[in-house]
Enzyme design. Structure first.
Site, mmCIF file in Angstrom:
data_model
loop_
_atom_site.group_PDB
_atom_site.id
_atom_site.type_symbol
_atom_site.label_atom_id
_atom_site.label_comp_id
_atom_site.label_asym_id
_atom_site.label_seq_id
_atom_site.Cartn_x
_atom_site.Cartn_y
_atom_site.Cartn_z
ATOM 1 N N CYS A 180 -4.456 4.052 10.386
ATOM 2 C CA CYS A 180 -5.239 5.234 10.765
ATOM 3 C C CYS A 180 -6.542 4.854 11.455
ATOM 4 C CB CYS A 180 -5.524 6.104 9.542
ATOM 5 S SG CYS A 180 -6.469 5.265 8.247
ATOM 6 N N GLU A 199 1.238 -0.790 -4.952
ATOM 7 C CA GLU A 199 0.096 0.110 -4.756
ATOM 8 C C GLU A 199 -0.999 -0.251 -5.747
ATOM 9 O OE1 GLU A 199 -2.681 2.700 -3.891
ATOM 10 O OE2 GLU A 199 -0.886 2.534 -2.631
ATOM 11 N N TYR A 217 0.875 -1.184 0.000
ATOM 12 C CA TYR A 217 0.000 0.000 0.000
ATOM 13 C C TYR A 217 0.910 1.233 0.000
ATOM 14 C CZ TYR A 217 -2.946 -3.725 1.938
ATOM 15 O OH TYR A 217 -3.585 -4.922 2.175
ATOM 16 N N ASP A 221 1.002 0.294 5.015
ATOM 17 C CA ASP A 221 0.140 1.402 5.420
ATOM 18 C C ASP A 221 -1.183 1.239 4.671
ATOM 19 O OD1 ASP A 221 -1.000 3.732 6.254
ATOM 20 O OD2 ASP A 221 0.433 5.077 5.277
#
Length: 440
Positions: free
Chosen positions: A397, A325, A301, A370
């Protein structure tokens, strides 16, 4: 429920998602805009008789918490607005106490979903971001809706009703300075704005046009020097990368600088939102991952190559970095940003599929990941474990996703060696966690 009903409630503990938990006649109610311990009047916003729980907003505070402060943004204040806009749901809480509540949420998620025991782990406090003492002006990326009259607007939590806005205190001053709130955006469905952390006078405005010619009319209202681009396919946005990007004025990208490295970020690309996040996260990821010369590292990612580039510098020409990605626009940015780094292989695709192939072709020394807010899926976690990689640096997150993935990785032979939490989203319930997992 035919009409909102007002209840008097004593608010309980904080819950993930920006709510406090209250109870009424045996029913659990998730309440927004309150603080644990307060006595409040609330309006029920979702209260079906068969619902497992209800939702409510605070409309009056009868006994205030010592941690309650004047809201940073009037239009997000539930005490003065019937349908407060989202984006600053902790704006009525002192910053120090916001971080206390976030730490409580993280610990609860790690205990309940992650299977960690409080007696075995010293759950970390939430760290403030240096240089952002008031928690304002940190958002370098903003996304707005447009009202029928052509003004910028936002909506409330779980609401489709648009509220015209005249300011956004969390937006970077470079965004606020170009006068967006006085522009007529008629014929535009969505407005997305980004400012460079390197040069806060460089602003990129992206428009989703629904009426031909609307973007050109908007261009005449913006100050000189603003980069303006439009998505020619209706419904396209910077978030999903759909639609062809047509530059109207200036460039369709911004330049960011992190620890001496330069990154080109286009309208379709992803970049960290807090103005200090890219630097802070890169420093911490590199410190925890500790890549050495000649090692093989996967950056999953990978976005525009924020971590891939310093990882490549660390492993040197004798090492390798696999930068993976899935988003097309962000992948295109990564190819440009990493073009002069031959030890990096840049690939677009789904992580769970490519990890299986990568595990067969390379002996990985470390993995950095991430993922999006939803975290890893079971297959990705399984492929990571199958690869046998000795250390994993995980940036997240969402505390619930991080906790679930902690349980998945620990069940497959890893232990959480280190964890830290950073307040990269002040005045909201969000936080950024970084964990280092090592193979047992």
């Amino acid at each position: 429920m035919n009409a909102p009903e007002t209840l008097e409630l004593r608010l309980g503990s904080i819950a993930h998602g920006g709510h406090t938990v209250a109870r009424h006649e045996g029913r659990v109610i998730f309440v927004r805009h309150g603080i644990p311990g307060e006595l409040v009047n609330v309006v029920l916003t979702d209260a079906g008789e068969t619902a497992k729980f209800w939702r409510a907003d605070v409309v009056e505070v009868l006994e205030a918490s010592e941690h309650r402060v004047p809201h940073i943004w009037d239009q997000a204040d539930a005490l003065t607005h019937r349908d407060p806009v989202g984006g600053a749901e902790f704006g009525h809480i002192s910053l120090d106490y916001q971080r206390v509540l976030k730490a409580q949420v993280a610990a609860e998620q790690l205990t309940r979903l992650g299977g960690l025991k409080a007696e075995d782990y010293n759950f970390p406090a939430v760290q403030a971001v240096p240089g952002n003492a008031d928690g304002l002006g940190w958002r370098t990326r903003m996304s707005y809706s447009v009202t029928e009259s052509g003004h910028l607007a936002m909506s409330g939590f779980r609401s489709n009703e648009l509220t015209e806005i005249t300011q956004m205190p969390l937006a970077h001053p470079g965004i606020e300075a170009i006068g967006l709130y006085s522009v007529d955006f008629s014929g535009i469905d969505r407005v997305e704005v980004a400012v460079s952390s390197r040069d806060d006078s460089t602003v990129l405005v992206l428009l989703s046009e629904v009426l031909p010619g609307a973007a050109l009319r908007v261009a005449k209202q913006l100050p000189e020097g603003v980069n303006l681009a439009v998505f020619s396919q209706m419904g396209g946005s910077a978030a999903d990368g759909k639609g062809e990007l047509e530059v109207i004025t200036g460039n369709g990208w911004l330049t960011e600088q992190v620890l001496g490295n330069f990154f080109r970020i286009t309208g379709e690309g992803f970049w960290q939102v807090h103005r200090s996040a890219a630097t802070l996260l890169t420093e911490r990821v590199m410190d925890l991952t500790a890549p050495e010369s000649g090692e093989v590292v996967a950056d999953l990612y990978a976005g525009a190559g924020l971590f891939s580039l310093p990882l490549a510098e660390a492993v040197g020409p004798q090492g390798r970095v696999f930068s993976i990605e899935g988003a097309p626009g962000t992948h295109a940015d990564a190819k440009k940003n990493l073009a002069q780094t031959p030890q990096v292989t840049v690939t677009r695709g789904r992580v769970e599929r490519l990890m299986r192939q990568l595990a067969r072709e390379a002996q990985l020394d470390a993995v950095v990941l991430d993922p999006p807010r939803t975290g890893l899926d079971k297959q990705s976690a399984a492929e990571l474990a199958t690869s046998g990689v000795p250390r994993i640096c995980y940036v997240s997150c969402d505390p619930a996703a991080f906790a679930r993935d902690t349980a998945r990785l620990m069940a497959r032979g890893y232990e959480l060696d280190h964890m830290e939490i950073h307040d990269l989203y002040p005045h909201t319930h969000h936080m950024e966690s970084i964990g280092l997992f090592v193979r047992r």
